[in-house]
Motif scaffolding. Sequence first.
Motif, PDB file in Angstrom:
ATOM      1  N   THR A  33       2.177  -3.843  17.036  1.00  0.00           N
ATOM      2  CA  THR A  33       2.483  -4.253  15.665  1.00  0.00           C
ATOM      3  C   THR A  33       1.341  -3.903  14.717  1.00  0.00           C
ATOM      4  N   VAL A  34       0.113  -4.196  15.128  1.00  0.00           N
ATOM      5  CA  VAL A  34      -1.058  -3.932  14.282  1.00  0.00           C
ATOM      6  C   VAL A  34      -1.254  -2.430  14.081  1.00  0.00           C
ATOM      7  N   ILE A  35      -1.152  -1.669  15.160  1.00  0.00           N
ATOM      8  CA  ILE A  35      -1.331  -0.218  15.053  1.00  0.00           C
ATOM      9  C   ILE A  35      -0.265   0.380  14.132  1.00  0.00           C
ATOM     10  N   ALA A  36       0.973  -0.077  14.253  1.00  0.00           N
ATOM     11  CA  ALA A  36       2.043   0.410  13.381  1.00  0.00           C
ATOM     12  C   ALA A  36       1.713   0.132  11.916  1.00  0.00           C
ATOM     13  N   GLY A  37       1.173  -1.072  11.643  1.00  0.00           N
ATOM     14  CA  GLY A  37       0.809  -1.417  10.271  1.00  0.00           C
ATOM     15  C   GLY A  37      -0.335  -0.578   9.746  1.00  0.00           C
ATOM     16  N   VAL A  38      -1.338  -0.326  10.584  1.00  0.00           N
ATOM     17  CA  VAL A  38      -2.493   0.482  10.173  1.00  0.00           C
ATOM     18  C   VAL A  38      -2.065   1.913   9.874  1.00  0.00           C
ATOM     19  N   VAL A  39      -1.242   2.494  10.752  1.00  0.00           N
ATOM     20  CA  VAL A  39      -0.754   3.865  10.530  1.00  0.00           C
ATOM     21  C   VAL A  39       0.071   3.932   9.247  1.00  0.00           C
ATOM     22  N   ALA A  40       0.940   2.930   9.043  1.00  0.00           N
ATOM     23  CA  ALA A  40       1.765   2.898   7.828  1.00  0.00           C
ATOM     24  C   ALA A  40       0.888   2.840   6.584  1.00  0.00           C
ATOM     25  N   PHE A  41      -0.211   2.081   6.651  1.00  0.00           N
ATOM     26  CA  PHE A  41      -1.112   1.988   5.504  1.00  0.00           C
ATOM     27  C   PHE A  41      -1.685   3.350   5.146  1.00  0.00           C
ATOM     28  N   PHE A  42      -2.237   4.027   6.135  1.00  0.00           N
ATOM     29  CA  PHE A  42      -2.897   5.303   5.840  1.00  0.00           C
ATOM     30  C   PHE A  42      -1.901   6.385   5.411  1.00  0.00           C
ATOM     31  N   VAL A  43      -0.709   6.386   6.010  1.00  0.00           N
ATOM     32  CA  VAL A  43       0.301   7.367   5.600  1.00  0.00           C
ATOM     33  C   VAL A  43       0.753   7.098   4.169  1.00  0.00           C
ATOM     34  N   ALA A  44       1.074   5.833   3.875  1.00  0.00           N
ATOM     35  CA  ALA A  44       1.522   5.484   2.527  1.00  0.00           C
ATOM     36  C   ALA A  44       0.406   5.716   1.506  1.00  0.00           C
ATOM     37  N   LYS A  45      -0.806   5.338   1.863  1.00  0.00           N
ATOM     38  CA  LYS A  45      -1.944   5.511   0.967  1.00  0.00           C
ATOM     39  C   LYS A  45      -2.170   6.982   0.647  1.00  0.00           C
TER      40      LYS A  45
ATOM     41  N   SER B 295      -9.888  -2.407   3.642  1.00  0.00           N
ATOM     42  CA  SER B 295     -10.595  -3.665   3.919  1.00  0.00           C
ATOM     43  C   SER B 295      -9.826  -4.865   3.384  1.00  0.00           C
ATOM     44  N   ALA B 296      -9.035  -4.663   2.320  1.00  0.00           N
ATOM     45  CA  ALA B 296      -8.247  -5.755   1.760  1.00  0.00           C
ATOM     46  C   ALA B 296      -6.934  -5.945   2.509  1.00  0.00           C
ATOM     47  N   VAL B 297      -6.365  -4.834   3.012  1.00  0.00           N
ATOM     48  CA  VAL B 297      -5.051  -4.886   3.636  1.00  0.00           C
ATOM     49  C   VAL B 297      -5.128  -5.214   5.125  1.00  0.00           C
ATOM     50  N   LEU B 298      -6.220  -4.832   5.815  1.00  0.00           N
ATOM     51  CA  LEU B 298      -6.319  -5.076   7.251  1.00  0.00           C
ATOM     52  C   LEU B 298      -6.177  -6.555   7.616  1.00  0.00           C
ATOM     53  N   PRO B 299      -6.863  -7.488   6.930  1.00  0.00           N
ATOM     54  CA  PRO B 299      -6.640  -8.903   7.266  1.00  0.00           C
ATOM     55  C   PRO B 299      -5.180  -9.318   7.102  1.00  0.00           C
ATOM     56  N   PHE B 300      -4.515  -8.760   6.082  1.00  0.00           N
ATOM     57  CA  PHE B 300      -3.094  -9.043   5.878  1.00  0.00           C
ATOM     58  C   PHE B 300      -2.284  -8.582   7.088  1.00  0.00           C
ATOM     59  N   ILE B 301      -2.564  -7.387   7.605  1.00  0.00           N
ATOM     60  CA  ILE B 301      -1.850  -6.854   8.766  1.00  0.00           C
ATOM     61  C   ILE B 301      -2.081  -7.732   9.990  1.00  0.00           C
ATOM     62  N   LEU B 302      -3.350  -8.129  10.207  1.00  0.00           N
ATOM     63  CA  LEU B 302      -3.698  -8.923  11.385  1.00  0.00           C
ATOM     64  C   LEU B 302      -3.004 -10.280  11.371  1.00  0.00           C
ATOM     65  N   VAL B 303      -2.968 -10.926  10.208  1.00  0.00           N
ATOM     66  CA  VAL B 303      -2.334 -12.246  10.110  1.00  0.00           C
ATOM     67  C   VAL B 303      -0.812 -12.100  10.104  1.00  0.00           C
TER      68      VAL B 303
END
Length: 395
Positions: A81-93, A307-315
Amino acid sequence: MQGFRLLFKIIVAIALGVLLGSFVPEWAIKVFATFNDIFGSFLGFIIPLIILGFIVPGIGSLGKGAGKLLGLTALIAYGSTVIAGVVAFFVAKGLYPTLLKGQTASNLEDPSEGAVEGFLEFVIAPPMEVLTALLLAFVLGIGIAAVKGDALLNIMNEFKRIIELVINGVIIPLLPFHIFGIFANMAYAGTVTTIISVFAKVFLLIILLHIGYLISIYITAGAMSKQNPFHMLKTMAPAYFTALGTQSSAATIPVTLQSAKQLKVRPNVADFTIPLLANIHLAGSTITLLCTALAVMFIQGDPATFSAVLPFILVLGVTMIAAPGVPGGAVIAAVGLLEAMLGFGPTMVSLMIALYLAQDSIGTACNVTGDGAITTIVDTLHGKDDTKDGKEKVA
């Protein structure tokens, strides 16, 4: 079919809002805005209770299970779940500056700019702050798991059922009217064209990310179990299409279980992991939430940082526990985090809900399809130990 009915209502609400908002008088828009104020205030009130109702029994119930298999499954599911969110962040960004070019703060400072206000200002104070509810939920859930507190767990399970009744009986039925009012108001203010354009582009990106995620995790599972990953995906296809219709990971469990048992995994490993993963594995929903949230932030001119979005993904990976049992439950559970951790205001939250619900079924389908790959990985890592009576053991 509940998921399809909700999706149909959302689409109709958006279409009617865009159509009627263009020519109805201002007093009618004020009526819709008043309803939105009341509904939004109630949503703010219920969010801390939703967090408690979902997270406490979700974590507490993890105290019962099959030891190492439970920990292994939960760890892999959360990592996925976390890896999917991180990848989605960088692709969208990386893609949004091109994909959503011209739809930034330079011409859309705020989707609510120029919008009509309601007849009254209606505010319901929530019982506690969102972060307070999160912390309390973690303490209670972990405590119940540690002391095996069946009595308190039963109470929290009943509380969860009450919250699900509120979601299914009040929030979900009224959401189409809320979304109708939002889009009618934006059409009246002349900002709706940009939002509709964002819808289409974000939808396409999410589908591509889901496909990429599923191919990646099945290549991993196939390599570990020595199976053809594309044949494995084909085997899980019934679960995928069932989830498109039910829009609920929990409701799709029978089909997911039947498909997963055809992936050369031990039947009683699948019997354990599939129901568990239906509640804790949310890679597809996380991709959808991240892409839609970042799109809303982008059109607001908010330069989202990792740095702002990673805590959101983790929680988020923990907050959405047990939400898959409710169509659209993931975004409802995430609303509090969007407000507390990403600074979403009422209009941004409303846009987020509309964007997410229009695509919720494909996120759910991605979740349950990924469950088959995780079950295969868990089965491979857990080994092939047999008990003396010839039955595979799962602990």
